[in-house]
Write an enzyme that holds these catalytic residues in place. Structure first.
Site, PDB file in Angstrom:
ATOM      1  N   LYS B  76       0.863  -1.180   0.000  1.00 48.14           N
ATOM      2  CA  LYS B  76       0.000   0.000   0.000  1.00 48.14           C
ATOM      3  C   LYS B  76       0.902   1.233   0.000  1.00 48.14           C
ATOM      4  O   LYS B  76       1.935   1.249   0.691  1.00 48.14           O
ATOM      5  CB  LYS B  76      -0.889  -0.021   1.248  1.00 48.14           C
ATOM      6  CG  LYS B  76      -1.897   1.125   1.337  1.00 48.14           C
ATOM      7  CD  LYS B  76      -2.803   0.993   2.567  1.00 48.14           C
ATOM      8  CE  LYS B  76      -3.821   2.126   2.652  1.00 48.14           C
ATOM      9  NZ  LYS B  76      -4.723   1.995   3.826  1.00 48.14           N
ATOM     10  N   SER B 151      -9.736   2.290   3.115  1.00 49.29           N
ATOM     11  CA  SER B 151      -8.831   2.986   2.222  1.00 49.29           C
ATOM     12  C   SER B 151      -7.865   2.069   1.459  1.00 49.29           C
ATOM     13  O   SER B 151      -7.266   2.521   0.486  1.00 49.29           O
ATOM     14  CB  SER B 151      -8.011   3.981   3.042  1.00 49.29           C
ATOM     15  OG  SER B 151      -7.170   3.292   3.958  1.00 49.29           O
ATOM     16  N   SER B 175     -10.123  -0.097   7.257  1.00 50.51           N
ATOM     17  CA  SER B 175      -9.495   0.052   5.935  1.00 50.51           C
ATOM     18  C   SER B 175      -8.845  -1.200   5.364  1.00 50.51           C
ATOM     19  O   SER B 175      -8.459  -1.215   4.199  1.00 50.51           O
ATOM     20  CB  SER B 175      -8.461   1.176   5.980  1.00 50.51           C
ATOM     21  OG  SER B 175      -9.104   2.426   5.934  1.00 50.51           O
TER      22      SER B 175
END
Lengths: 482, 484
Positions: B76, B151, B175
């Site tokens: 990420k 997210s 997330s």
């Protein structure tokens, strides 16, 4: 109408740790800009603080030195504001739970009395960087070497009532933190900085509105700033005005302070607990161990100096309060063998010179060993006190060891009794009139008349004759003529 | 090859069926060919990946290597990667190349993984739909008109589209779990402090936790083995041994008591999602687990408490982005104030600005007690709910999200509706507990997830339950339509 001044101090004290409070970067002073700022100090994204255990130990050491209660659980908060020298946009500090709680410090006043100044608390926090305004053509440079240097902010109660008391308190704390080795005490480098809270009131009335003057990094500036601020406030009130609560900034170049922001413009710092740092938990055993490791405090040293060196209370105070001065004195005393004389020199000639040249004793160009060697020449009558002062001046200027200077300048005192007797004989022979007067004078008047002869003899010896010896020989010879 | 799990790739590399360079080339080619459809990557690190693969092949040839040596993954874009741009999904850090790597990145690198690239995400991890990314929204491989969740939407979509077998992710209020549920994969948010936060760009420091995403519980366990551990660079990381999370995957779960919170099945839950969840619970019961109805009475307060605490911390965490040392700086600032204001105004997106404003407001003089302090009290109550529930049950289970993936723009005008998508996931962050999501069905041809919430440091048992479920279900191995 009598006004009373009320003063409280906040003292930012840089701790003498090797590395920063939350990073491994060096705290050494004077490096090229931004060479001692790591990713954490620069607040790079994703970096996290780790508390320096040594900073905790030093803060606790301060606490036990002033006999304060220690916060066994303390914690860090974030103080939010934007400024270029504050890389994270918040300062990590202790608001709710400081590490040092209530304590007290006794100060000695000039009239010999003692006053207690209470410490509200002292907390750990990080220092900010520095803005550099020169050399950037309308822009500002930022040096983050100082960012993250550990500080304790010592907050006093408003217990001082004059600039002198405030200075005495500040000096006392300075001596203390240097004595216990938690601060290098280098004021010129910003190792200790003062904010003063000042208000005035008529005796017996409620506390007046206070102002805070920031950015004072010497005792002299602090004293001047307080004197000025007290005058300003009294003038303001006597002219029918009111003191506004505000923060003022002192300018050391112009020796004036100006308003920085009013209470209404004060920042809302939006404090909240720092989620990156766990509360600091220490136990009583830790505190006891720190207490046991405390070096001799100025108070105890003062008592020891009066007892073992038989110094006056005043001399002991001057010599014992500052750890560097105390060490200097003790070295000098032990090497020259005369504590009283050593004390006179350290508090007299040496202190005057340090003061006039604005030099800390740590940086004194004449070492304690050198001063002791000089004093030894007074003791063995090689030179007089007066000559010693001249030699000291030369040593200060870096001309070398005392014996070499005495030799080079031909300052050796004439103590050869044969030579002195010869000079006395010569002067008596060439001063028939004065000898006659002496013989005919009342016995009580005679000692005063010796001055003439001594002066002539000293002149003949170019000042190098041992005055004590001259006196003895002269008296003996004149009295033989009676 | 892209249909193989991490465990299968590891086995294949070990058996010499293919090399790491071959696997890496295969995934890189897939990303290049297909990611235009999903926008799941912000940066592809092809050259570096191939170099890492070549090294991994040499190491494997030279002798015994860690299980993950030579398998490709993605990070990420919130994890700092030394020498590789780390944007956090923001214009603010579009030019930011960190000179250090996150501990998670280093731990995985030490195991010899190959990093394909950096995945897309909501800006500064603030979002539940991946619509707030400066690099454009990520599309859900199951339904490209729909959001992948957020997210960590880039990581989840990349795994669902078989562009990477596994990825790192972070979870502040859901997330990891919510995008895992919406994309039909498995993801785990560990106990707070289990995985180091060093080098992971902070959103809300007391809630943020890194964790793995993959298709199966077994793969998640393999990843967590490398990611977890104490780190002396993170004061909130916990000094505690890391067990082998793959060791007990097959353990019998009979006798395990699973609490089913009534508050997680109330109003707002899609009935089909509820059915899929209850079916999955029934399956666990069939394997011998005992279901027990429990109550977490303060659940309804978790969203409001979270939306005070997380923005409050974020408002301070994001102050460092001021245009002065790195990141975006506006053109020709007139003075300091202008530089601060325009740099931040121009480089932060609306959702980030909204949360900074909310956070600053909640912390300001006169409001602190009513908002921040109150929220912290609620946080303690929520934690106590869980602590008392775990006196009676071994694990808690329920839906991960109230609904399957929604369409782009569906909640754009209503931040509160968006925030409510995290209603079942937020409480675990507030309590610091581990939570995971695993696929348990399809609703309208869109995946939904079963959420497991474990006691502190009970990730091993959660992975055991998830793995047992995946032995008797195939939701986790289903492929989004159109993906070969």
């Amino acid at each position: 109408m009598t006004w009373e001044t009320v003063i409280g101090l906040e003292i930012h004290t840089q701790l003498a740790t090797k590395t920063k409070i939350f990073s491994g970067a060096s705290t050494e002073f004077g490096a090229a800009p931004n060479t001692q700022a790591c990713a954490i100090d620069l607040a790079m994204p994703g970096t996290l603080p780790v508390l320096n255990a040594e900073a905790v130990r030093m803060a606790v050491m301060f606490g036990v030195a002033i006999d304060a209660e220690i916060g066994l659980i303390s914690s860090f908060d974030r103080k939010n504001y934007f400024y270029p020298d504050l890389p994270k946009g918040y300062q990590t500090t202790q608001l709710e739970r400081p590490i040092v709680l209530e304590g007290a410090v006794d100060i000695q006043l000039d009239d010999g009395s003692t006053k207690t100044v209470r410490i509200h608390h002292a907390h750990l926090e990080e220092d900010a960087g520095k803005s550099l305004h020169e050399d950037f053509h309308g822009m500002s440079g930022i040096d983050l070497n100082r960012a993250g240097t550990p500080l304790i902010e010592i907050v006093s109660e408003p217990d001082m009532n004059s600039p002198e008391e405030a200075v005495a308190f500040a000096k006392k704390l300075h001596a203390l933190v240097v004595s216990i080795g938690i601060c290098d005490g280098e004021m010129a480098q910003g190792s200790m900085r003062f904010d003063v809270n000042v208000s005035v009131r008529k005796k017996g009335e409620e506390l007046g509105t206070r102002t805070e003057t920031k950015n004072l990094n010497s005792f002299r500036f602090m004293e001047r700033a307080i004197v000025q601020e007290v005058e300003r406030q009294i003038d303001l009130i006597e002219d029918g005005g009111k003191v506004k609560q505000e923060t003022r900034l002192y300018d050391g170049d112009t020796h004036t302070a100006r308003s920085m922001r009013s209470k209404e413009e004060a920042n809302d710092y939006r404090y909240f607990p720092c989620p990156d740092l766990l509360p600091v938990e220490i136990d009583q055993a830790y505190v006891d161990a720190v207490r046991a490791s405390l070096p001799e405090l100025p108070e105890a040293r003062r008592a020891r100096f009066t007892d073992s060196y038989e110094l006056s209370a005043y001399d002991a105070g001057v010599l014992a309060d500052d750890v560097a001065t105390a060490a200097y004195f003790e070295t000098t005393a032990s090497q020259c063998g005369d504590a009283k004389l050593a004390a006179n020199w350290v508090t007299g000639e040496l202190a005057a010179r340090l003061n006039s040249d604005d030099v800390l004793i740590q940086h004194c160009p004449v070492s304690a060993e050198q001063l002791a060697a000089l004093i030894a020449r007074i003791i063995d009558k090689t030179i007089s006190n007066k000559m010693a002062r001249e030699v000291f001046g030369a040593m200060w200027e870096g001309e070398g060891e005392p014996d070499a200077i005495i030799e080079a300048r031909g300052l050796k005192q004439v103590s050869d009794s044969g030579a002195i007797e010869g000079m006395v004989d010569e002067v008596i022979a060439s001063s028939a009139k004065q000898v006659e007067n002496y013989r005919n004078a009342d016995e009580a008047k005679r000692p005063k008349m010796l001055g003439y002869f001594v002066g002539q003899i000293m002149k003949a010896s170019k000042g190098q004759a041992n005055p004590q010896q001259v006196n003895e020989v002269l008296l003996q010879k004149l009295n033989a003529l009676l | 090859m892209h249909n193989l799990t991490l465990a299968e790739l590891s086995a294949g590399l070990g058996a010499g069926e293919f090399s790491s360079v071959e696997v890496t080339r295969h995934f890189l080619a897939r990303i290049k060919r297909l990611d235009a459809n999903y926008n799941s990557f912000i940066t592809i690190t092809e050259e570096q990946a191939l170099a890492q693969a070549a090294v991994a092949d040499q190491q494997r040839a030279a002798g015994s290597v860690p299980a993950l040596c030579g398998v490709p993954i993605a990070h990420k874009d919130i994890f700092c990667t030394d020498g590789v741009r780390t944007s956090c999904g923001s214009k603010m850090l579009d030019n930011f190349v960190p000179p250090y790597s996150a501990t998670v990145v280093e731990n995985l690198a030490a195991a010899g993984v190959v990093v394909l690239g950096k995945t897309n995400m909501d800006e500064f991890a603030m979002g539940s739909s991946n619509e707030t990314s400066y690099y454009g929204p990520v599309k859900n491989p199951w339904h490209t008109d729909c959001v992948p969740g957020g997210s960590s939407g880039g990581s989840a979509a990349a795994i669902a589209a078989r562009l990477t077998p596994a990825a790192t992710a972070t979870d502040t209020g859901g997330s990891i779990r919510q995008p895992a549920a919406l994309c039909g994969i498995t993801g785990l948010k560990p106990t707070y402090g289990r995985v180091s936060r060093w080098g992971m760009i902070a959103f809300a420091s007391s809630l943020d936790q890194g964790g793995p995403m993959a298709r199966t519980a077994e793969d998640v366990a393999l990843m967590l083995n490398q990611m977890a551990g104490f780190d002396n660079k993170d004061s909130t990381s916990i000094e505690r041994d890391v067990p082998d999370y793959t060791a007990n995957l097959n353990q019998d779960i009979s006798g395990l008591t699973i609490g089913v919170p009534e508050e997680y099945f109330g109003e707002g839950l899609n009935p089909l999602t509820e059915q899929a969840t209850r079916d999955a619970l029934a399956e666990l019961e069939k394997q011998g687990a005992k279901l027990k109805s429990i109550s977490l009475p303060h659940s309804h307060l978790s969203v409001p408490a979270y939306y005070v605490i997380a923005p409050a911390e974020a408002s301070a965490n994001l102050s460092r982005f001021d245009g002065s040392r790195y990141g975006y700086r506006c053109e020709n600032p007139a003075d300091l104030r202008d530089m601060y204001m325009r740099s931040r105004s121009e480089a932060f997106g609306d959702e980030v600005k909204r949360r900074i404003l909310i956070g600053a407001y909640c912390l300001s003089a006169g409001y602190y007690d009513a908002y921040y302090n109150k929220a912290m009290q609620v946080r303690r109550l929520i934690k106590e709910d869980f602590v008392s529930a775990f006196n009676d049950v071994d694990m808690i289970a329920g839906p991960t999200c109230p609904n399957p993936a929604f369409e782009f723009g569906a909640k754009g005008d209503d931040p509160v509706a968006m925030y409510l998508e995290d209603i079942y996931t937020i409480a675990t962050n507030l309590a610091g507990l581990p939570g995971m999501s695993l696929p348990c069905g399809l609703v309208d041809d869109k995946p939904v997830g079963l959420q497991l919430i474990g006691n502190y440091f009970d990730e091993g048992r959660m992975l055991n339950v998830a793995h047992r479920y995946q032995q008797v279900s195939d939701w986790h191995s289903r492929c989004a339509p159109g993906i070969d």
